[in-house]
Motif scaffolding. Sequence first.
Motif, PDB file in Angstrom:
ATOM      1  N   UNK A  81      43.679  34.745  50.270  1.00  0.00           N
ATOM      2  CA  UNK A  81      43.535  33.912  51.460  1.00  0.00           C
ATOM      3  C   UNK A  81      42.142  33.313  51.603  1.00  0.00           C
ATOM      4  N   UNK A  82      41.184  33.891  50.865  1.00  0.00           N
ATOM      5  CA  UNK A  82      39.809  33.393  50.910  1.00  0.00           C
ATOM      6  C   UNK A  82      39.504  32.407  49.780  1.00  0.00           C
ATOM      7  N   UNK A  83      40.295  32.460  48.719  1.00  0.00           N
ATOM      8  CA  UNK A  83      39.961  31.726  47.488  1.00  0.00           C
ATOM      9  C   UNK A  83      41.063  30.745  47.111  1.00  0.00           C
ATOM     10  N   UNK A  84      40.723  29.828  46.217  1.00  0.00           N
ATOM     11  CA  UNK A  84      41.687  28.860  45.699  1.00  0.00           C
ATOM     12  C   UNK A  84      42.307  29.313  44.388  1.00  0.00           C
ATOM     13  N   UNK A  85      41.652  30.240  43.711  1.00  0.00           N
ATOM     14  CA  UNK A  85      42.129  30.753  42.436  1.00  0.00           C
ATOM     15  C   UNK A  85      41.509  32.124  42.222  1.00  0.00           C
ATOM     16  N   UNK A  86      42.207  32.999  41.511  1.00  0.00           N
ATOM     17  CA  UNK A  86      41.789  34.397  41.394  1.00  0.00           C
ATOM     18  C   UNK A  86      41.855  34.832  39.936  1.00  0.00           C
ATOM     19  N   UNK A  87      40.802  35.481  39.434  1.00  0.00           N
ATOM     20  CA  UNK A  87      40.783  36.075  38.101  1.00  0.00           C
ATOM     21  C   UNK A  87      40.603  37.577  38.253  1.00  0.00           C
ATOM     22  N   UNK A  88      41.486  38.364  37.635  1.00  0.00           N
ATOM     23  CA  UNK A  88      41.462  39.808  37.841  1.00  0.00           C
ATOM     24  C   UNK A  88      41.446  40.563  36.519  1.00  0.00           C
ATOM     25  N   UNK A  89      40.523  41.518  36.400  1.00  0.00           N
ATOM     26  CA  UNK A  89      40.477  42.494  35.309  1.00  0.00           C
ATOM     27  C   UNK A  89      40.838  43.846  35.903  1.00  0.00           C
ATOM     28  N   UNK A  90      41.748  44.566  35.246  1.00  0.00           N
ATOM     29  CA  UNK A  90      42.232  45.823  35.813  1.00  0.00           C
ATOM     30  C   UNK A  90      42.545  46.798  34.681  1.00  0.00           C
ATOM     31  N   UNK A 112      37.768  33.652  43.069  1.00  0.00           N
ATOM     32  CA  UNK A 112      37.519  35.070  43.338  1.00  0.00           C
ATOM     33  C   UNK A 112      37.681  35.849  42.037  1.00  0.00           C
ATOM     34  N   UNK A 113      36.654  36.605  41.661  1.00  0.00           N
ATOM     35  CA  UNK A 113      36.727  37.452  40.473  1.00  0.00           C
ATOM     36  C   UNK A 113      36.832  38.904  40.920  1.00  0.00           C
ATOM     37  N   UNK A 114      37.973  39.521  40.649  1.00  0.00           N
ATOM     38  CA  UNK A 114      38.227  40.909  41.033  1.00  0.00           C
ATOM     39  C   UNK A 114      38.226  41.745  39.758  1.00  0.00           C
ATOM     40  N   UNK A 115      37.120  42.437  39.511  1.00  0.00           N
ATOM     41  CA  UNK A 115      36.968  43.193  38.270  1.00  0.00           C
ATOM     42  C   UNK A 115      36.950  44.683  38.589  1.00  0.00           C
ATOM     43  N   UNK A 133      47.583  32.185  45.822  1.00  0.00           N
ATOM     44  CA  UNK A 133      46.890  31.204  44.986  1.00  0.00           C
ATOM     45  C   UNK A 133      47.141  31.577  43.526  1.00  0.00           C
ATOM     46  N   UNK A 134      46.771  30.719  42.585  1.00  0.00           N
ATOM     47  CA  UNK A 134      46.970  31.060  41.176  1.00  0.00           C
ATOM     48  C   UNK A 134      46.214  32.320  40.767  1.00  0.00           C
ATOM     49  N   UNK A 135      46.850  33.123  39.928  1.00  0.00           N
ATOM     50  CA  UNK A 135      46.255  34.350  39.400  1.00  0.00           C
ATOM     51  C   UNK A 135      46.071  34.201  37.897  1.00  0.00           C
ATOM     52  N   UNK A 136      44.886  34.566  37.413  1.00  0.00           N
ATOM     53  CA  UNK A 136      44.600  34.587  35.986  1.00  0.00           C
ATOM     54  C   UNK A 136      44.396  36.033  35.558  1.00  0.00           C
TER      55      UNK A 136
END
Length: 357
Positions: A96-105, A45-48, A120-123
């Motif tokens: 809960x939907x993803x196995x790993x998450x990358x976030x730009x904030x 999951x990419x949360x930008x 899950x792991x957060x990057x």
Amino acid sequence: MVEFQHLIDLNDLSVEQWNEIIQLALKIKANEKAYSEVCKHKILATLFYEPSTRTQMSFQTAMLRLGGQIIGFDNPQNSSVSKGENLMDTIRIVSGYADILAMRHPIEGAAKAAAIYAGCPVINAGDGGHLHPTQTLTDLVTLQSEKGALSGLTIGLCGDLKYGRTVHSLIKALSMYPNNKFVLISTKELSVPQYIKDWLNSHNCACQECYSLAEAIPQLDVLYMTRIQKERFASQEEYERQKNVYILDMEKLFHAKQDLCILHPLPRVDEIDLNVDKDPRAIYFKQAVNGVYARMALIMTLLQSNGTKRAPISHHCAHISCNNPNCITNHETYLEKSYKENGDLLVCEYCDERQLI
């Protein structure tokens, strides 16, 4: 096996762990097809929460090349954030939907806060003007590939050293390798924040501050150019005073070493003349491609780790507010404030802001 779950700050890991990831990235680069199904049936999951081209696309490309899938958003206005959903709830749902998450904030310490609530792991894909650890991994992979070593270098960093999260992360990382020297090239207004100076002092790193790129360039092994970030300034006038102070052109490059490596996290505006692109010392486009391999290696490492989830916050101090108005604790007020002591200072565990006890 590297045992960790989140990547918030690259210095959460040891140099040995960085080197494992760097070597894995170079192996992937040499034989990408061998890794094409490593993340089959896994979801990133990419949360930008702010605009991005290279970081977002390189994360997506990395996961797709590993055989995985992607979900996420590149504009918070297209998500429930526009309805007022807080960071905690967004992270709980998406992890809960993803196995790993990358976030730009855009808010400093947001990735640290996300790691508290994620399943899950957060990057950390960049948090405000604070840190950008995956760009630093990209830089380290590039320098290892081009220079063959990450020690014994004179590294010049030029431009926006105050708000440049890529600069902060890179200084912290390269200070961990022996015999590196830093030349910090900026105006007084855009010099590195105090916590970076404190870091350099505590690690006994050779460092000089300089206001002239032309004077500094002959001694450099690496030149890390950065753009003046318009989006970080409080006013247009303040930005206009700073934007054209440092420009790398062929005249300055004439006096540089023949094996100089010119890096830039991109995007550039006008701080590197287009003619410089033709010079073999300009490797910033190679650097951008290396970002895919660095992130492939990182995703693999995090998903294969069997380490115990590390508590990201440990020193609660609810009655003290962080002095940094852009700290996540001043925006998501349910967060428990937390500080570490450093002499007579308190250091915010989210954004690294210093304040007197």
